[in-house]
Write an enzyme that holds these catalytic residues in place. Structure first.
Site, PDB file in Angstrom:
ATOM      1  N   ARG A   1       0.844  -1.204   0.000  1.00  0.00           N
ATOM      2  CA  ARG A   1       0.000   0.000   0.000  1.00  0.00           C
ATOM      3  C   ARG A   1       0.869   1.239   0.000  1.00  0.00           C
ATOM      4  O   ARG A   1       0.818   2.056   0.907  1.00  0.00           O
ATOM      5  CB  ARG A   1      -0.898  -0.028   1.233  1.00  0.00           C
ATOM      6  CG  ARG A   1      -2.095  -0.928   1.088  1.00  0.00           C
ATOM      7  CD  ARG A   1      -3.263  -0.185   0.534  1.00  0.00           C
ATOM      8  NE  ARG A   1      -4.390  -0.985   0.128  1.00  0.00           N
ATOM      9  CZ  ARG A   1      -5.466  -1.201   0.867  1.00  0.00           C
ATOM     10  NH1 ARG A   1      -5.527  -0.752   2.084  1.00  0.00           N
ATOM     11  NH2 ARG A   1      -6.476  -1.879   0.380  1.00  0.00           N
ATOM     12  N   SER A  49      -8.231  -1.318  -3.036  1.00  0.00           N
ATOM     13  CA  SER A  49      -8.888  -0.030  -2.814  1.00  0.00           C
ATOM     14  C   SER A  49     -10.035   0.166  -3.782  1.00  0.00           C
ATOM     15  O   SER A  49     -11.133   0.549  -3.391  1.00  0.00           O
ATOM     16  CB  SER A  49      -7.894   1.115  -3.008  1.00  0.00           C
ATOM     17  OG  SER A  49      -7.145   1.328  -1.863  1.00  0.00           O
ATOM     18  N   TYR A 105      -2.630  -1.065   8.158  1.00  0.00           N
ATOM     19  CA  TYR A 105      -3.703  -2.035   8.411  1.00  0.00           C
ATOM     20  C   TYR A 105      -3.955  -2.170   9.904  1.00  0.00           C
ATOM     21  O   TYR A 105      -3.232  -1.621  10.728  1.00  0.00           O
ATOM     22  CB  TYR A 105      -3.317  -3.397   7.846  1.00  0.00           C
ATOM     23  CG  TYR A 105      -3.365  -3.450   6.344  1.00  0.00           C
ATOM     24  CD1 TYR A 105      -4.600  -3.490   5.682  1.00  0.00           C
ATOM     25  CD2 TYR A 105      -2.207  -3.471   5.598  1.00  0.00           C
ATOM     26  CE1 TYR A 105      -4.646  -3.546   4.307  1.00  0.00           C
ATOM     27  CE2 TYR A 105      -2.249  -3.522   4.213  1.00  0.00           C
ATOM     28  CZ  TYR A 105      -3.466  -3.571   3.578  1.00  0.00           C
ATOM     29  OH  TYR A 105      -3.528  -3.623   2.220  1.00  0.00           O
ATOM     30  N   ASP A 146      -4.072  -0.401  -7.296  1.00  0.00           N
ATOM     31  CA  ASP A 146      -4.551  -1.032  -6.078  1.00  0.00           C
ATOM     32  C   ASP A 146      -5.982  -1.528  -6.231  1.00  0.00           C
ATOM     33  O   ASP A 146      -6.937  -0.802  -5.989  1.00  0.00           O
ATOM     34  CB  ASP A 146      -4.437  -0.015  -4.941  1.00  0.00           C
ATOM     35  CG  ASP A 146      -4.757  -0.618  -3.597  1.00  0.00           C
ATOM     36  OD1 ASP A 146      -5.193  -1.789  -3.554  1.00  0.00           O
ATOM     37  OD2 ASP A 146      -4.576   0.085  -2.589  1.00  0.00           O
ATOM     38  N   GLN A 154      -0.847   3.124  -5.833  1.00  0.00           N
ATOM     39  CA  GLN A 154      -2.264   3.425  -5.686  1.00  0.00           C
ATOM     40  C   GLN A 154      -3.076   3.188  -6.951  1.00  0.00           C
ATOM     41  O   GLN A 154      -4.207   2.714  -6.886  1.00  0.00           O
ATOM     42  CB  GLN A 154      -2.440   4.874  -5.232  1.00  0.00           C
ATOM     43  CG  GLN A 154      -2.208   5.044  -3.745  1.00  0.00           C
ATOM     44  CD  GLN A 154      -2.192   6.494  -3.340  1.00  0.00           C
ATOM     45  OE1 GLN A 154      -1.830   7.359  -4.126  1.00  0.00           O
ATOM     46  NE2 GLN A 154      -2.588   6.769  -2.127  1.00  0.00           N
TER      47      GLN A 154
END
Ligand SMILES: NC(=O)c1ccc[n+]([C@@H]2O[C@H](COP(=O)([O-])OP(=O)(O)OC[C@H]3O[C@@H](n4cnc5c(N)ncnc54)[C@H](OP(=O)(O)O)[C@@H]3O)[C@@H](O)[C@H]2O)c1
Ligand SMILES: NC(=O)c1ccc[n+]([C@@H]2O[C@H](COP(=O)([O-])OP(=O)(O)OC[C@H]3O[C@@H](n4cnc5c(N)ncnc54)[C@H](OP(=O)(O)O)[C@@H]3O)[C@@H](O)[C@H]2O)c1
Ligand SMILES: NC(=O)c1ccc[n+]([C@@H]2O[C@H](COP(=O)([O-])OP(=O)(O)OC[C@H]3O[C@@H](n4cnc5c(N)ncnc54)[C@H](O)[C@@H]3O)[C@@H](O)[C@H]2O)c1
Ligand SMILES: NC(=O)c1ccc[n+]([C@@H]2O[C@H](COP(=O)([O-])OP(=O)(O)OC[C@H]3O[C@@H](n4cnc5c(N)ncnc54)[C@H](O)[C@@H]3O)[C@@H](O)[C@H]2O)c1
Lengths: 359, 103, 467, 467, 103, 359
Positions: A117, A128, A223, A125, A122
């Site tokens: 992450r 997400s 997390y 991802d 991003q």
């Protein structure tokens, strides 16, 4: 170099290459090869793909055999796996490391759910992008099932009170769920073990329920950690009061690599108002709520407990669009424009982390 | 019953302080710099003293000590007067251009 | 030669013109007119002085010659100086006024008779006190302005110079000046007069060196005020109303202006002016200087002014806007801007906020029309043609380090090129970094103005100032 | 007896105290202190006068007696007068100052020698001019204030009295005063002096009668200014700095204040002050009076003031809020009020707006917390204990005719009892009726203030005024 | 070189006008009425003139015409002074109470 | 006097008396008699009714025979109708005048859908209260069926564009639909023939599409008139462009006493994007859209055309609450507290208009 994809197996409705990303692949200098009828269920027409530069072959095995890189939402079927070229590449949305040795051919398998992450990752991802939609859709589905109106309405025939929605776990999915419920006029509260979540929940206009005297249970990677027994007790106490008051509860709490934490127990459900909705997005990871079962809607004391495995099938178009963009971003990172080949640079954190089988 | 002129001057001094105080009280921040530069220019009204000093004394002797200091002060004050007002003008011009451009 | 009465009236008129000048300069619309009033006031004061002295010997020619000489130099400087060097220019000019005041005082001290102050060695007590105050303040102004000039120009380091016992030294010197004035009055020895001036020069230096570069504008305004008091002091000596009115005017307005500026910068007036006083405060200002040194920080009025005078503005919202729940205020601000015919658009970075689409949710809530909201790729080229980027609670998504430093954790992320705008306004509460924990070098850029405040509060303030 | 110098200094001090008094009164925090400064200034001025005259004959006893007599009367009035009669009280007081100025001028005219102005029939020219100006302005202030007092008290009708040729008459009289002053100076005949005073009384009446009752506050402030000028005029005559400073202070601040008040009321300053000048404007003001007569209409400042000083406010939104999309501004207004510790709730009528739940949608959009929103039954009893009802774009849902008139089409509908609040503010654009087409009698009630404007605009303006 | 005191007084007059002008420029609307009433009270500084008038003349004759007018003026001005300041105080008290009540 | 109610026939899920209104009836001095098991499907427990003062009998016929006034959502079944007491009263949500002669017994029948739209009748107005919910629910259902996400989301995986929603008919249902769609972040436009609708639509943040050069087609009672042929053409032209652009279309246009106007024709539907939703709330009145069928979801060229008869069954709890309040308000108006009986005062506009059969 050829990028290919074959049809997914039902019930999966998503695809990993859209007409849009086809064009992007072409611009990168790659050819795109698809199985006949690819994307049709979603309303993507073959002509759209073709006008963006894709080629079609009749057979899924043909696709696999001709491609240097295959993108898939889920793990390909066995025969496809066996047909892979040597030194080719496979990118899959979600596989577990253990299942990766299915074929003993020599090719690279990347699983996008293992992406670090980090900021640079991003755009690839999928966790997400899909969790975001899941959060949204969980609210839509819950409200669809809910037998009352959600927003407050003061009318000549009396007042309809606003529904109270509780979101458990304020990660990507949870935050979007908060936003969506808030938009519809619900009274939204949320809880999480990470203390940064409070500000984030409030930044969307939600109320944060904190567990008293709790520490921050965030790992360095952002997390959540597993909680202590003591914390669990405190959380349960807080939850008991909260669950009773709410009409719709949406569970999104996960801990990477561990079963989902059990947060709502049978007692709490018994106290819920008849007609309430309990939507467990974590069902496939073991569920945050008692009774919740994958892909089933269970009614218990008038409470509907909904567990869905792949909620993305409820909005496959948007999900595919984002998924395909994620895949494309990953491929762009993997492909070396100068060498005109896919280069597995193990110094790249992104590639290193996602690679589960090396040629 | 005559009042000492000093008292009058002092009253004038005090009242001027009040005027100075209230007059800039509501200045817009964007005008701080031009205001500072115009105040600076104005403060070189000291040139009045310089001129008096320069012209003081008997007509013949124009380079007495006091006159020389007067002349020096005139040069300094004059730099300031011209420089101050012109530079303010330039700054304000800048503001104007921005406004006009839009129209 | 005109009568004392008439010249007094004209001096009053020139004083009034100066009042109008200051008044004019406090609002943009009347500012040019204000400057004109100032010029008129000055012309009248000079003419009247000529006429009232009435000495039209050849000396007048010299006076005019020097006047023109000085004027030429002044004009030359005014035209040549780059706009960016304004603050130091003003500081430089100040030093001249201070020195001029010293010279005039010396002149009066040398030949008191011509000013009707008695004879050398027999100068009237009041006049003696007035002229030594005038000279001393003038000298302080001179040397202080020089230091300020050097600091701003970068010739001297901008960081505050503090040493142990500084305050005691200052105090000591201050007292010694009073003692010297006392002796001067008692003995009338010119000796003391010179020492007073000399020591005052030193005081000026000592007063300014402990003040950091960031606070220089306040200092300049304060020195301005000093030069006013010096003029007023000499005005009393010369019994000249023009000098008294104007001196008092400049003195008090300068003091107030520096106070206002401190407030605007959220600095304590006392801290700035007293510079090195008090161990903690020196510590304090040192720390602050270290941290704040290179950033320009402004307030709502500055932001409003900048945007009002822009023809296009791009809004860049980030997580901070969400935290502050500033979306409604933002919308209102944009409405106000649009009423001024300013083109306003929103640039949404793909990962602004803390969840995908975070900004969209909030902007939709505030009823921002969708066609004003652009994603990164569609708007990134527009920054170069835009006057102002209004970055509200965003940080990482504007950080150019993502483009330049491969070692940075955010390297490779596309970022909004806000720095290409003519000016960038950053609304955030501090200089602390965003989610990624990376310092943002934009804060320290020349064309950046930091607006330190809660995003909602600041936006509301800007709205107010946009009226 | 103290020296002229010392008394001049003390007069200066009292002048400064008056400045500080005015300054203090311009912001609520410092206002009480301001009043104190004023009192101190006055005490000093009186004491110094006693001391400087130095005549401690039995006359002093009379002076003190009269002072105490006046003081007693003044104090009595001040304590007895109801708060609502403030404006007329101030007008009444003004007339006294005006008359006092006239008396002092007369006294000076009668015995110029004791003031050092020459002998009767041989009064210094300047003094003569000054004292006739002082007397004339004083007389105008006196009679003008009396008229203002009568109008405000309701003894005289508040509507403007206009007649043909009014302006010419005024002009004529004005000129005649100048002519008379000229003759007075030339002939020194006391005869002229008395006529000047007499005519000035008439001017005062003529100046004020054409001005309508609504504009009286402006007039009072203007008369205030006149009384200042009168004092200053007499100050010149008596060579008294206290009178000069204070007179000028009061004169200019009064003028400015009336200007500010006009701006605040959106009226043209000239129109108000020149009252009857110009046929159209008289027409204008007449029409306005006719139309607006029965409703009280206010502006954002009034509304802000009322709410700021309330301890509880209920917001009643209606369709007009939706049309104006004022919900965000409303929310902001409520936030501001809450910051002032004012209790604010929303009362939602079941059929407010044009669809069920219309208001709820909009309030939710503006993030109004649900627990501040109440339905009719739950809040209707609260109006009686509430200071202000802020009705924004609602109309039918507040109309009490629904309770009283069985013939009305809305009879039988439950309505919000806003009229039970101490004050009701109605934000709407006009007096026109709502959906049901029924006139709302609340608009004409004593405790209603109409705020005519677009709901969003008005709310934003109120927000501004709540700072 | 002596300046006529009138000039000084005139300067003082003019400067006071400016002070008056700027000092109330930023008054809050809610304070208009108290401000008016305090200005009114202040304007009765005319009492200074009244006292001078009342005490003027030779100690014996205290009821000359000019003295009588002086006495009258004193009464009027005194009403105004006491009334004006007290009423202002009352008004301001009102503001305070409201504020306090809330706390 | 006794007020009674019997269970409704499936698929109707609503009830006309709730525990809340039971209490209100009691407060008015009336007894409440219900059939056993009444309201159970909605989660109302008999104990709730009883604690508020209701009495239960086993049989529906018993209820009818003992009551002086029966409240029903729909017309009672034949045997119930036959069992009515003489001079008793029946209040029904919705019956047509023609069907009112089913029984030749002598009792009053009131149909609430005939209420005049006057201010005093607002609290009894079931058309408003139910249409309002219908508008809300139509949006929820449409979005549930929609395969994409509705709100705009600019994300690392690309931008999800906001869905475009078109509302046809901006009456009570239409306005609530606008509000709901707007809340969810859709781009909302609406159209109507009444010109007052423009301001109303805009007051909810929607965009109004006007038919060029059209006059105001509002009747004095606030309803719409039937449109002229010329207007129809103009409207069709405007619609054609609008329909193509929109993703979700919700039809609510009605004309009282006439079939619903046909606004969307086959051509327009053909031009719609695949995946679009067309929700026809007017289906049971003939439908505003081509193809639309009552209680069916039809897919045509990838467009889902949804026609629902009784959308209230999707949120029966809220709908019942409001419906029951409406009924109660009507009864309160009908009941004379002094005389302690139901008095049919024909001078009362409300009673006169709703009465379809007089004893
Ligand atoms: N979009 C997503 O899905 C997602 C998810 C997880 C993480 N992220 C990460 O989040 C970051 C997003 O970038 P961003 O620019 O939006 O946010 P950011 O870089 O985190 O910066 C937000 C800034 O807002 C300021 N702030 C906070 N509260 C404020 C307030 N009340 N008033 C004014 N300013 C306030 C903070 O500075 P002060 O403290 O000085 O005020 C902070 O520097 C990226 O690094 C992205 O990778 C995004
Ligand atoms: N809720 C429902 O379901 C429903 C449905 C249909 C009808 N109705 C009826 O609608 C009415 C609702 O009552 P209400 O009090 O909410 O509304 P209303 O009685 O219609 O009054 C609204 C008022 O708002 C003012 N207004 C309009 N635009 C404005 C703007 N931009 N700025 C400021 N004011 C504005 C209008 O006055 P100006 O023109 O003077 O500004 C108007 O008098 C009731 O009669 C109800 O029966 C309700
Ligand atoms: N920088 C980036 O690129 C990036 C991208 C996406 C997400 N993130 C961050 O990653 C983090 C995790 O997001 P995610 O949605 O993938 O997490 P996730 O799906 O693993 O978990 C969902 C949420 O459940 C919470 N949770 C776990 N156990 C819980 C318990 N017992 N009780 C209550 N809540 C519990 C977690 O804290 C998390 O917020 C977030 O902070 C998010 O902002 C970062
Ligand atoms: N005063 C009250 O008590 C009260 C209560 C409720 C509603 N109303 C008003 O009654 C009116 C009707 O509301 P309704 O929802 O019951 O109406 P409805 O259900 O009969 O019709 C729905 C909408 O469809 C529109 N329509 C009809 N033909 C059309 C066409 N060809 N094209 C486009 N649109 C068409 C109508 O104008 C109406 O707005 C509205 O004005 C409403 O505000 C008043």
């Amino acid at each position: 170099m050829i990028v290919g994809s074959t049809k997914e197996i039902a019930p999966e409705k998503r695809v990993s290459i859209t007409p849009d990303t086809t064009k992007s692949f072409k611009d990168l200098g790659l050819r795109v090869l698809l199985q006949k009828g690819y994307g049709e269920e979603l309303g993507f027409k073959s002509s759209e793909y073709e006008s963006n530069g894709a080629e079609f072959v009749n057979n899924n095995i043909d696709v696999v055999q001709k491609s240097n890189l295959i993108c898939k939402v889920n793990l390909p079927v066995k025969e496809e796996l066996e047909a892979f070229k040597e030194k080719s590449n496979l990118i899959v949305g979600n596989i577990k490391k253990e299942t990766a040795n299915l074929s003993n051919k020599n090719y690279n398998i990347f699983s996008l759910n293992l992406l670090p992450r980090i900021t640079r990752a991003q755009s690839m991802d999928i966790l997400s992008s899909q969790a975001n939609l899941a959060g949204y859709r969980a609210v839509i589905d819950s409200i669809y099932e809910y037998q009352k109106a959600v927003p407050m309405m003061m009318t000549a025939a009396g007042t309809v009170p606003a529904a109270k929605v509780l979101i458990i776990g304020a990660g990507v999915a949870g935050l979007q769920a908060i936003a969506t419920a808030k938009r519809l006029g619900a009274i939204v509260s949320a809880t999480d073990v990470r203390s940064a979540a409070k500000e984030q929940v409030e930044s969307l206009g939600g109320k944060f329920l904190s567990v008293e005297g709790s520490e921050n249970l965030e790992t360095k990677t952002g997390y959540a950690k597993e909680v202590t027994e003591e914390y669990k007790k405190k959380q349960a106490k807080m939850m008991e009061a909260a669950v009773e008051k709410n009409d719709i509860i949406i569970c999104t709490a996960l801990i990477p690599g561990k079963p989902a934490p059990r947060i709502i127990n049978e007692n709490m459900i018994a106290k819920m108002k008849p007609g309430s909705i309990l939507f467990d997005l974590a069902a496939s990871h073991g569920g945050n709520a008692a009774y919740s079962e994958v892909d089933k809607t269970i009614e218990k004391d008038g409470v509907k407990i909904i567990g869905v495995d792949n909620i993305m099938n409820k909005l496959p178009l948007t999900a595919s669009n984002l998924f395909a963009k994620n895949i494309f971003s990953f491929v762009r990172n993997l492909y070396s424009r100068e060498k005109k080949e896919f280069s597995v640079n193990l110094e790249d954190e992104i590639i290193k982390n996602t690679l589960i089988k090396n040629k | 019953m005559e009042i000492d002129p000093f008292i009058f001057r002092f009253s004038i001094f005090i009242l001027s302080i009040f005027v100075g105080y209230y007059v800039v009280w509501s200045v817009t921040p964007s005008l701080h710099t031009p205001l500072m530069s115009v105040t600076n220019a104005i403060s070189s009204v000291i040139i009045v003293g310089a001129i008096i000093a320069a012209l003081a004394g008997s007509p013949g002797k124009i380079f007495e000590m006091s006159n020389i200091f007067g002349f020096l002060a005139i040069v300094l004050a004059a730099i300031n007067i011209f420089g101050g007002f012109l530079v303010t003008q330039r700054m304000l011009q800048m503001y104007k251009k921005k406004k006009d451009k839009k129209k | 030669m005109i009568s004392a009465n008439i010249s007094a009236i004209f001096y009053l008129i020139s004083g009034i013109l100066f009042i109008l000048a200051l008044r004019g300069l406090s609002s943009p619309e009347s500012s040019r007119q204000g400057n004109l009033f100032g010029i008129m006031g000055m012309v009248i004061a000079i003419l009247v002085t000529f006429l009232s002295v009435g000495n039209f010997s050849e000396a007048v020619i010299y006076v005019l010659a020097f006047l023109i000489l000085g004027g030429a130099v002044g004009s030359y400087i005014a035209f040549k100086i780059p706009m960016t060097a304004m603050p130091e220019l003003v500081a430089g000019f100040h030093s001249l006024v201070g020195l001029a005041a010293v010279f005039v005082a010396i002149s009066a001290f040398q030949s008191p008779s011509v000013f009707g102050l008695g004879t050398p060695g027999q100068i009237k007590l009041a006049s003696l006190i007035e002229m030594s105050i005038g000279a001393s303040v003038g000298a302080i102004t001179f040397s202080g302005s020089i230091i300020a000039f050097l600091k701003l120009r970068g010739i001297m380091s901008g960081s505050p110079v503090v040493f142990k016992g500084q305050h005691y030294l200052n105090l000591l010197i201050g007292i010694s000046i009073f003692v010297l004035v006392f002796f001067l009055c008692k003995t009338q020895l010119s000796y003391y007069f010179w020492i007073i001036i000399l020591i005052s020069f030193i005081v000026g230096v000592l007063l300014i060196i402990p003040i950091g570069g960031a606070d220089m504008p306040v200092v300049i305004s304060m020195l301005n005020s000093y030069s006013g008091w010096a003029a007023a002091g000499i005005g009393f000596t010369l019994e000249n109303t023009a000098l008294i009115i104007t001196g008092a005017l400049v003195g008090s307005s300068g003091a107030i202006l520096s106070y206002i500026m401190c407030k605007g910068m959220n600095r304590s007036f006392l801290n700035v002016i007293l510079g090195g006083f008090g161990g903690e405060s020196a510590q304090d200002s040192k720390e602050k200087n270290k941290e704040q040194k290179p950033v320009k920080s402004g307030n709502a009025e500055d932001a409003a002014f900048l945007m009002k005078n822009a023809s296009s503005v791009i809004i860049v919202p980030g997580y901070g806007m969400a935290v502050a729940q500033a979306q409604h205020a933002l919308r209102e601000m944009v409405d106000k801007l649009k009423k001024n015919d300013i083109k306003v658009t929103y640039a949404i970075h793909p990962v602004a906020g803390r969840m995908p689409g975070h900004m969209n949710v909030l902007l939709a809530e505030a009823n921002v029309p969708y066609d004003e909201v652009f994603e990164l790729e569609d708007i990134n080229n527009d920054f170069a043609n835009t006057d102002v980027a209004f970055v509200i609670g965003a940080n990482d998504v504007t950080n150019p380090v993502a483009k330049s430093d491969p070692k940075s954790p955010i390297f490779g992320m596309p970022v909004l090129d806000v720095e290409k705008c003519k000016s960038v306004l950053f609304v955030k509460r501090s200089l602390s970094p965003g989610y990624a924990g990376v310092d943002n070098e934009l804060f320290y850029r020349e064309n950046t103005l930091m607006l330190f405040a809660d995003a909602k509060k600041m936006t509301e303030d800007i709205v107010k100032n946009l009226e």
